[in-house]
Design a protein around this motif. Structure first.
Motif, short mmCIF file in Angstrom:
data_model
loop_
_atom_site.label_atom_id
_atom_site.label_comp_id
_atom_site.label_asym_id
_atom_site.label_seq_id
_atom_site.Cartn_x
_atom_site.Cartn_y
_atom_site.Cartn_z
N PHE A 27 0.81 -1.21 0.00
CA PHE A 27 0.00 0.00 0.00
C PHE A 27 0.85 1.27 0.00
O PHE A 27 1.88 1.32 0.65
N GLN A 28 0.36 2.27 -0.72
CA GLN A 28 0.96 3.60 -0.72
C GLN A 28 -0.01 4.54 -0.03
O GLN A 28 -1.21 4.53 -0.33
N THR A 29 0.49 5.34 0.90
CA THR A 29 -0.34 6.28 1.64
C THR A 29 -0.51 7.57 0.84
O THR A 29 0.46 8.09 0.30
N MET A 30 -1.74 8.04 0.79
CA MET A 30 -2.03 9.32 0.14
C MET A 30 -2.76 10.18 1.16
O MET A 30 -3.87 9.86 1.54
N ASP A 31 -2.09 11.23 1.61
CA ASP A 31 -2.75 12.16 2.53
C ASP A 31 -3.82 12.91 1.78
O ASP A 31 -3.67 13.17 0.59
N THR A 32 -4.86 13.25 2.47
CA THR A 32 -5.95 13.94 1.79
C THR A 32 -6.09 15.35 2.31
O THR A 32 -6.47 15.57 3.45
N ASN A 33 -5.74 16.28 1.49
CA ASN A 33 -6.05 17.69 1.73
C ASN A 33 -7.18 18.00 0.76
O ASN A 33 -7.10 18.90 -0.05
N LEU A 34 -8.23 17.20 0.84
CA LEU A 34 -9.26 17.21 -0.18
C LEU A 34 -10.52 17.95 0.24
O LEU A 34 -11.53 17.85 -0.42
N GLU A 35 -10.45 18.63 1.34
CA GLU A 35 -11.59 19.40 1.82
C GLU A 35 -12.81 18.53 2.08
O GLU A 35 -13.94 18.97 1.90
N HIS A 36 -12.58 17.28 2.46
CA HIS A 36 -13.72 16.46 2.87
C HIS A 36 -13.65 16.33 4.38
O HIS A 36 -12.62 15.98 4.94
N GLU A 37 -14.75 16.57 5.02
CA GLU A 37 -14.77 16.67 6.48
C GLU A 37 -14.46 15.38 7.21
O GLU A 37 -14.05 15.41 8.36
N HIS A 38 -14.65 14.22 6.57
CA HIS A 38 -14.47 12.96 7.30
C HIS A 38 -13.26 12.14 6.88
O HIS A 38 -12.88 11.22 7.58
N VAL A 39 -12.62 12.42 5.75
CA VAL A 39 -11.54 11.58 5.24
C VAL A 39 -10.18 12.13 5.67
O VAL A 39 -9.85 13.28 5.42
N GLU A 40 -9.40 11.27 6.34
CA GLU A 40 -8.06 11.67 6.79
C GLU A 40 -6.97 11.22 5.83
O GLU A 40 -6.06 11.96 5.52
N ALA A 41 -7.04 9.95 5.38
CA ALA A 41 -6.00 9.42 4.50
C ALA A 41 -6.55 8.29 3.63
O ALA A 41 -7.58 7.70 3.95
N ILE A 42 -5.83 8.04 2.55
CA ILE A 42 -6.19 6.95 1.64
C ILE A 42 -4.96 6.06 1.50
O ILE A 42 -3.84 6.56 1.33
N PHE A 43 -5.16 4.75 1.58
CA PHE A 43 -4.10 3.78 1.37
C PHE A 43 -4.45 3.02 0.09
O PHE A 43 -5.51 2.40 0.01
N VAL A 44 -3.57 3.10 -0.91
CA VAL A 44 -3.85 2.55 -2.23
C VAL A 44 -2.91 1.39 -2.53
O VAL A 44 -1.69 1.51 -2.33
N ASN A 45 -3.48 0.29 -3.02
CA ASN A 45 -2.67 -0.84 -3.46
C ASN A 45 -1.83 -0.37 -4.65
O ASN A 45 -2.36 0.15 -5.64
N ARG A 46 -0.53 -0.55 -4.57
CA ARG A 46 0.39 -0.05 -5.61
C ARG A 46 0.08 -0.64 -6.99
O ARG A 46 0.32 0.01 -8.00
N LYS A 47 -0.43 -1.86 -7.03
CA LYS A 47 -0.76 -2.48 -8.32
C LYS A 47 -1.84 -1.70 -9.05
O LYS A 47 -1.83 -1.60 -10.27
N LEU A 48 -2.78 -1.13 -8.30
CA LEU A 48 -3.85 -0.35 -8.91
C LEU A 48 -3.29 0.90 -9.59
O LEU A 48 -3.77 1.31 -10.64
N LEU A 49 -2.24 1.47 -9.01
CA LEU A 49 -1.67 2.69 -9.56
C LEU A 49 -0.91 2.45 -10.87
O LEU A 49 -0.54 3.41 -11.54
N THR A 50 -0.71 1.21 -11.25
CA THR A 50 -0.12 0.92 -12.57
C THR A 50 -1.19 1.00 -13.66
O THR A 50 -0.86 1.06 -14.84
N LYS A 51 -2.46 0.99 -13.27
CA LYS A 51 -3.57 1.01 -14.22
C LYS A 51 -4.28 2.35 -14.29
O LYS A 51 -4.89 2.69 -15.30
#
Length: 113
Positions: free
Chosen positions: A50-74
């Motif tokens: 997993f790769q961590t993606m911090d969210t400065n996305l202006e969403h009140e409930h989401v702190e971070a996203i963890f993405v499977n690296r294989k998905l990021l190849t697609k």
């Protein structure tokens, strides 16, 4: 002649249950396990997956996203975040850990080479 490409993305999400075999994990704010703790846990359970993606996305409930690296190849990280913002974030409640399974289809048409 140029090949025509079409992309399709199917998204589903539900509350996390172990064992891990997911594409995306969304950590809500005020979750029982913080971003750093979850990151360390994921590294122990599935090292380098997993790769961590911090969210400065202006969403009140989401702190971070963890993405499977294989998905990021697609799909690019930017496009993935846009899809999550449009279709998933509004369903995330404070304190949750949400798993998201994505099926990315890539179709290439008119291949004449």
């Amino acid at each position: 002649m140029n090949a025509g490409k079409t992309y399709g993305i199917d998204v589903s999400f539900e509350e996390l249950r172990l064992p891990l075999s997911h594409d995306v994990l969304i950590l809500a704010k005020k979750s029982a396990q913080g971003k750093r703790g979850l990151g360390k846990s994921l590294d122990l359970l599935a090292p380098g997956t997993f790769q961590t993606m911090d969210t400065n996305l202006e969403h009140e409930h989401v702190e971070a996203i963890f993405v499977n690296r294989k998905l990021l190849t697609k799909i690019s990280a930017e496009h993935l975040i846009q899809v999550l913002q449009r279709h998933v974030f509004e369903h995330v409640s404070e304190g949750e850990l949400i798993k998201v399974d994505m099926k990315v289809r890539i179709s290439i048409n008119n291949i004449n080479s």
